[in-house]
Design an enzyme around this catalytic site. Structure first.
Site, PDB file in Angstrom:
ATOM      1  N   MET A  26       0.848  -1.201   0.000  1.00  0.00           N
ATOM      2  CA  MET A  26       0.000   0.000   0.000  1.00  0.00           C
ATOM      3  C   MET A  26       0.877   1.242   0.000  1.00  0.00           C
ATOM      4  SD  MET A  26      -2.913  -1.064   2.783  1.00  0.00           S
ATOM      5  CE  MET A  26      -1.728  -1.867   3.879  1.00  0.00           C
ATOM      6  N   GLN A 102       8.513  -4.514  -2.733  1.00  0.00           N
ATOM      7  CA  GLN A 102       7.808  -4.382  -4.010  1.00  0.00           C
ATOM      8  C   GLN A 102       8.521  -3.337  -4.868  1.00  0.00           C
ATOM      9  OE1 GLN A 102       3.987  -2.332  -4.904  1.00  0.00           O
ATOM     10  NE2 GLN A 102       3.167  -4.404  -5.132  1.00  0.00           N
ATOM     11  N   TYR A 180       0.581   0.567 -14.119  1.00  0.00           N
ATOM     12  CA  TYR A 180       1.934   1.126 -14.116  1.00  0.00           C
ATOM     13  C   TYR A 180       2.751   0.521 -15.263  1.00  0.00           C
ATOM     14  CZ  TYR A 180       0.389   3.226  -9.807  1.00  0.00           C
ATOM     15  OH  TYR A 180      -0.326   3.967  -8.886  1.00  0.00           O
ATOM     16  N   ARG A 227       3.476  -9.693  -9.320  1.00  0.00           N
ATOM     17  CA  ARG A 227       2.111  -9.294  -9.012  1.00  0.00           C
ATOM     18  C   ARG A 227       1.466  -8.736 -10.270  1.00  0.00           C
ATOM     19  NH1 ARG A 227      -0.488  -4.913  -4.785  1.00  0.00           N
ATOM     20  NH2 ARG A 227      -1.985  -6.334  -3.850  1.00  0.00           N
ATOM     21  N   GLY A 317      -5.302  -5.419   2.522  1.00  0.00           N
ATOM     22  CA  GLY A 317      -4.665  -4.114   2.507  1.00  0.00           C
ATOM     23  C   GLY A 317      -5.283  -3.175   3.514  1.00  0.00           C
TER      24      GLY A 317
END
Length: 348
Positions: A26, A102, A180, A227, A317
């Site tokens: 997050m 990440q 993204y 992911r 999350g």
């Protein structure tokens, strides 16, 4: 409910974990001016680890200033930025949890305000629609990456992965979802290229497969996770990759073939059954290895997904953000505190 969710989990890939609860990545925006972690960030992650979360996925960590798109997010472009994660990892590991970094490149979901004045890069030269909430301006017009520039993107991520593993992260997760950079190649609505990285399903998946093949010798198959978000909500509507089934039946077996073993399917803030839950049922038929996903499932729903063999671990999350003692609460059946704007803006 039964207790598979909350019992120790012996994973052939991750070892023995205290349970099957994972904290989703997050974006928080609490890094310092040098894009380093602060003591408050260490306490934020440490608190979730001490309260029983088995696997923590860090907030997105930008791999290079040219890939930034947000205010006050951490980077992994320098040794100092990597070392700032040391106190975070000390707290998380002392509590008995694992933590993956990440790795993030925003691509066109950015503006020159965040990329040192240069144009963001993407699969396309078409800007994203809408207003960038980080600066109140329209998204910047991206520069289409040339094919011979793509290895430089791989190098940025490789260097960030090396720094993450050297400082003590248990693995890295490649942020390839939610619009993204890598999703900008995978998504046929955005990728308008005519070279080897655009057009066909095979070409659009090429950047992902090449990067994974490059990173596996560095990370190994137990420290490299992908992911993806083939289905999610966008503008209040379900948004799928246009050729969803063909994409899944191409990319998932090939990820298996090149040696990837850890996969996370995300739909962010969206109905699980209509988005990632639907995708996971296809992916599980193609993927015999570690598979994780979730989207605000109830404990009973999460238990059902595990018991049916759809998922190995379940991500939460907002629920873990609003409830640092999430595991304790679901263990005793206590109601969860709802997310509020105040909690979202805090390091609670």
């Amino acid at each position: 409910m039964s207790r598979s969710l909350l019992s120790p989990f012996d994973s052939p890939y991750l070892g023995t974990l205290r349970n099957r609860v994972a904290m989703a990545a997050m974006t928080r925006g609490f890094a310092d001016a040098e894009h380093c972690c602060t003591p408050d960030i260490a306490d934020y992650y440490g608190r979730r680890a001490r309260n029983g979360v088995a696997l923590i996925l860090s907030e997105g960590i930008v791999v290079d200033p040219s890939g930034d798109g947000y205010n006050h997010v951490p980077h992994l472009a320098t040794d100092a930025q990597a070392q700032s994660w040391g106190p975070v990892l000390e707290q998380v590991h002392a509590a008995g949890s694992l933590m993956f970094a990440q790795l993030w490149h925003c691509g066109r979901i950015s503006h020159a305000d965040f990329t040192n004045g240069i144009a963001p890069v993407s699969s396309t030269d078409q800007p994203a629609e809408g207003t960038n909430r980080q600066n109140g301006k329209p998204y910047g017009t991206p520069r289409r990456l040339r094919a011979d520039e793509i290895p430089a993107i791989y190098h940025m991520i490789e260097q960030a992965a090396r720094r993450a593993l050297d400082i003590g992260f248990d693995g890295v997760q490649l942020h390839m979802e939610h619009g993204y950079l890598f999703d900008q190649f995978l998504d046929a609505r955005i990728n308008d290229r005519t070279d080897a990285y655009g057009g066909t399903v095979e070409n659009r998946c090429r950047i992902v497969l090449e990067l994974v093949e490059r990173l596996l010798p560095l990370c190994g198959d137990r420290r490299l996770m992908l992911r993806l978000s083939p289905s999610r909500m966008l503008g209040g509507n379900i948004y799928d990759w246009p050729d969803l089934e063909e994409m899944l039946h191409y990319i998932v077996p090939r990820l298996n073939a090149v040696g990837a073993r850890l996969l996370d399917i995300s739909c962010a803030d969206a109905p699980y059954a209509k988005t990632s839950g639907r995708v996971i049922r296809t992916v599980r038929q193609l993927w015999p290895h570690f598979l994780m996903g979730g989207a605000s499932l109830t404990p009973d729903q999460a238990e059902a997904e595990i018991s049916a063999g759809h998922l190995d671990m379940v991500t939460w999350g907002r629920a873990i953000l609003a409830n640092p003692n999430f595991v304790d609460r679901i263990t005793v059946g206590e109601a969860l505190i709802p997310m509020t704007a105040e909690v979202r803006a805090s390091l609670y």
